[in-house]
Write a protein that holds these residues in place. Structure first.
Motif, PDB file in Angstrom:
ATOM      1  N   TYR A   1       0.511  -1.364   0.102  1.00 18.27           N
ATOM      2  CA  TYR A   1       0.516   0.012   0.112  1.00 18.27           C
ATOM      3  C   TYR A   1       0.641   1.185   0.054  1.00 18.27           C
ATOM      4  N   PHE A   2       1.972   1.259   0.903  1.00 21.24           N
ATOM      5  CA  PHE A   2       2.563   2.608   0.677  1.00 21.24           C
ATOM      6  C   PHE A   2       3.803   2.477  -0.389  1.00 21.24           C
ATOM      7  N   TYR A   3       4.058   1.748  -0.721  1.00 17.83           N
ATOM      8  CA  TYR A   3       4.921   1.947  -1.692  1.00 17.83           C
ATOM      9  C   TYR A   3       3.762   2.480  -2.984  1.00 17.83           C
ATOM     10  N   ASN A   4       3.177   1.973  -2.902  1.00 16.93           N
ATOM     11  CA  ASN A   4       1.970   2.346  -3.973  1.00 16.93           C
ATOM     12  C   ASN A   4       1.826   4.019  -4.008  1.00 16.93           C
ATOM     13  N   ILE A   5       1.471   4.510  -2.867  1.00 12.42           N
ATOM     14  CA  ILE A   5       1.366   5.882  -2.324  1.00 12.42           C
ATOM     15  C   ILE A   5       3.318   6.770  -3.390  1.00 12.42           C
ATOM     16  N   PHE A   6       3.722   5.430  -2.473  1.00 12.09           N
ATOM     17  CA  PHE A   6       5.427   6.258  -2.998  1.00 12.09           C
ATOM     18  C   PHE A   6       5.833   6.466  -4.772  1.00 12.09           C
ATOM     19  N   ILE A   7       4.796   5.963  -4.931  1.00 11.07           N
ATOM     20  CA  ILE A   7       5.205   5.394  -7.061  1.00 11.07           C
ATOM     21  C   ILE A   7       3.944   6.821  -7.035  1.00 11.07           C
ATOM     22  N   LEU A   8       2.913   6.542  -7.166  1.00  6.05           N
ATOM     23  CA  LEU A   8       1.326   7.895  -7.258  1.00  6.05           C
ATOM     24  C   LEU A   8       2.156   9.013  -6.481  1.00  6.05           C
ATOM     25  N   ASP A   9       2.474   9.086  -5.639  1.00  5.05           N
ATOM     26  CA  ASP A   9       3.613  10.916  -5.024  1.00  5.05           C
ATOM     27  C   ASP A   9       4.384  11.468  -5.620  1.00  5.05           C
ATOM     28  N   TYR A  10       5.158  10.675  -6.384  1.00  5.88           N
ATOM     29  CA  TYR A  10       6.331  10.546  -6.866  1.00  5.88           C
ATOM     30  C   TYR A  10       5.550  11.131  -8.455  1.00  5.88           C
ATOM     31  N   LEU A  11       5.105  10.435  -8.866  1.00  8.09           N
ATOM     32  CA  LEU A  11       4.156  10.940 -10.076  1.00  8.09           C
ATOM     33  C   LEU A  11       3.517  12.097 -10.215  1.00  8.09           C
ATOM     34  N   ILE A  12       2.417  11.971  -9.315  1.00  6.09           N
ATOM     35  CA  ILE A  12       1.533  13.844  -9.028  1.00  6.09           C
ATOM     36  C   ILE A  12       2.338  14.498  -8.849  1.00  6.09           C
ATOM     37  N   CYS A  13       3.996  14.258  -8.010  1.00  9.12           N
ATOM     38  CA  CYS A  13       5.065  15.512  -7.152  1.00  9.12           C
ATOM     39  C   CYS A  13       3.617  15.971  -6.363  1.00  9.12           C
ATOM     40  N   ASN A  14       3.210  15.602  -5.474  1.00  9.16           N
ATOM     41  CA  ASN A  14       2.296  15.336  -4.372  1.00  9.16           C
ATOM     42  C   ASN A  14       3.543  15.427  -3.171  1.00  9.16           C
ATOM     43  N   ARG A  15       3.247  16.160  -2.065  1.00 10.69           N
ATOM     44  CA  ARG A  15       4.034  17.345  -1.374  1.00 10.69           C
ATOM     45  C   ARG A  15       3.549  16.903  -0.154  1.00 10.69           C
TER      46      ARG A  15
ATOM     47  N   MET B   1       3.465  27.804 -15.225  1.00  8.00           N
ATOM     48  CA  MET B   1       3.335  26.143 -15.431  1.00  8.00           C
ATOM     49  C   MET B   1       4.106  25.785 -16.439  1.00  8.00           C
ATOM     50  N   GLU B   2       4.714  26.258 -17.116  1.00  6.01           N
ATOM     51  CA  GLU B   2       5.329  26.189 -18.213  1.00  6.01           C
ATOM     52  C   GLU B   2       6.308  26.470 -17.372  1.00  6.01           C
ATOM     53  N   ASN B   3       7.170  27.501 -16.430  1.00  8.11           N
ATOM     54  CA  ASN B   3       7.948  27.896 -16.166  1.00  8.11           C
ATOM     55  C   ASN B   3       8.865  26.086 -14.659  1.00  8.11           C
ATOM     56  N   PHE B   4       7.667  25.590 -14.436  1.00  7.78           N
ATOM     57  CA  PHE B   4       7.864  24.551 -13.178  1.00  7.78           C
ATOM     58  C   PHE B   4       8.400  23.358 -13.558  1.00  7.78           C
ATOM     59  N   ASP B   5       9.418  23.327 -12.425  1.00  7.56           N
ATOM     60  CA  ASP B   5      10.755  22.316 -12.035  1.00  7.56           C
ATOM     61  C   ASP B   5       9.933  21.212 -11.802  1.00  7.56           C
ATOM     62  N   ARG B   6       9.456  20.018 -13.343  1.00  6.60           N
ATOM     63  CA  ARG B   6       8.856  18.924 -13.328  1.00  6.60           C
ATOM     64  C   ARG B   6       9.080  17.910 -12.954  1.00  6.60           C
ATOM     65  N   LEU B   7      10.715  18.064 -12.222  1.00 12.17           N
ATOM     66  CA  LEU B   7      11.291  16.806 -12.158  1.00 12.17           C
ATOM     67  C   LEU B   7      11.392  17.635 -10.206  1.00 12.17           C
ATOM     68  N   LYS B   8      10.413  18.767  -9.878  1.00 16.22           N
ATOM     69  CA  LYS B   8      10.575  18.733  -8.044  1.00 16.22           C
ATOM     70  C   LYS B   8      10.676  17.545  -7.453  1.00 16.22           C
ATOM     71  N   ASP B   9      12.134  18.015  -6.018  1.00 13.22           N
ATOM     72  CA  ASP B   9      11.686  16.981  -5.011  1.00 13.22           C
ATOM     73  C   ASP B   9      10.967  16.810  -4.172  1.00 13.22           C
ATOM     74  N   GLY B  10      11.794  17.734  -3.435  1.00  7.38           N
ATOM     75  CA  GLY B  10      11.103  18.245  -1.928  1.00  7.38           C
ATOM     76  C   GLY B  10      11.410  19.234  -1.982  1.00  7.38           C
ATOM     77  N   PRO B  11      11.204  19.740  -0.695  1.00  8.82           N
ATOM     78  CA  PRO B  11      10.422  18.696   0.812  1.00  8.82           C
ATOM     79  C   PRO B  11       9.113  18.548   0.439  1.00  8.82           C
ATOM     80  N   VAL B  12       9.114  17.409   1.593  1.00  5.12           N
ATOM     81  CA  VAL B  12       7.707  16.887   1.056  1.00  5.12           C
ATOM     82  C   VAL B  12       6.969  16.484   2.536  1.00  5.12           C
TER      83      VAL B  12
END
Length: 181
Positions: free
Chosen positions: A44-58, A97-108
């Motif tokens: 369950y949590f691995y799935n959350i980690f994948i989803l949150d990475y893909l959608i950049c959920n912070r 939108m166009e300038n947003f860092d699409r590979l942003k990591d954190g902090p989350v």
């Protein structure tokens, strides 16, 4: 225009924030990840980690993860409250939108895991990552259930936003290969 609101809590079910569930049920001095493993919730949590990475959920704090209970039987709720994800801070600003860092990591803000989307993703088993790298993430998949909202002329969210979201998710999925290869 009326939109259907989907509710995941069924009649008779009670919800409990995961952080509260953990505090009530953890063993003395048991950290959250050991608790997750002991309760067989890693998938369950691995799935959350994948989803949150893909959608950049912070924002996946312990109240944004819930446990549902009915007659003493507990199960994890579907993932919800992704409000601080995608391009939430610039949905009405085309230049941002166009300038947003699409590979942003954190902090989350994560209850389980670290303050880094990338570091959380690195804990996911390689076979799950391999499946993500090849999954179809076309518009029909990403925006399933939102067709009417996206096509409405009176929507407050411009088409440019949806295009940037689609592109960001694709770029983040493609970037997973660079993280793991």
């Amino acid at each position: 225009m009326a939109y259907k609101i989907s509710r995941f809590k069924k009649a008779g079910e009670h919800k409990l924030a995961f952080e509260t569930y953990y505090e009530i049920n953890k063993n003395p001095d048991e950290d959250v990840w050991i608790f997750i493993e002991r309760n067989q919730l890693t998938q369950y949590f691995y799935n959350i980690f994948i989803l949150d990475y893909l959608i950049c959920n912070r924002d996946r704090h312990g109240a944004n993860i819930e446990v549902l209970e009915k007659k003493g039987v507990y199960h994890m709720a579907p993932v919800f409250d992704n409000g601080l994800s995608l391009l939430f801070s610039c949905y009405n600003d085309g230049m941002a939108m166009e300038n947003f860092d699409r590979l942003k990591d954190g902090p989350v803000n994560n209850f389980a895991g670290t303050m880094s989307l990338t570091e959380n993703l690195k804990t996911v088993p390689k076979e799950m990552i391999a499946a993500v790298k090849t999954i179809d993430l076309g518009e029909t998949i990403i925006f399933r259930g939102m067709e009417t909202l996206r096509q409405s002329a009176d929507t407050a969210v411009p088409r440019q936003y949806w295009n940037c979201v689609r592109d960001m998710i694709g770029e983040r999925r493609d970037h997973i290969a660079k993280i793991f290869d």
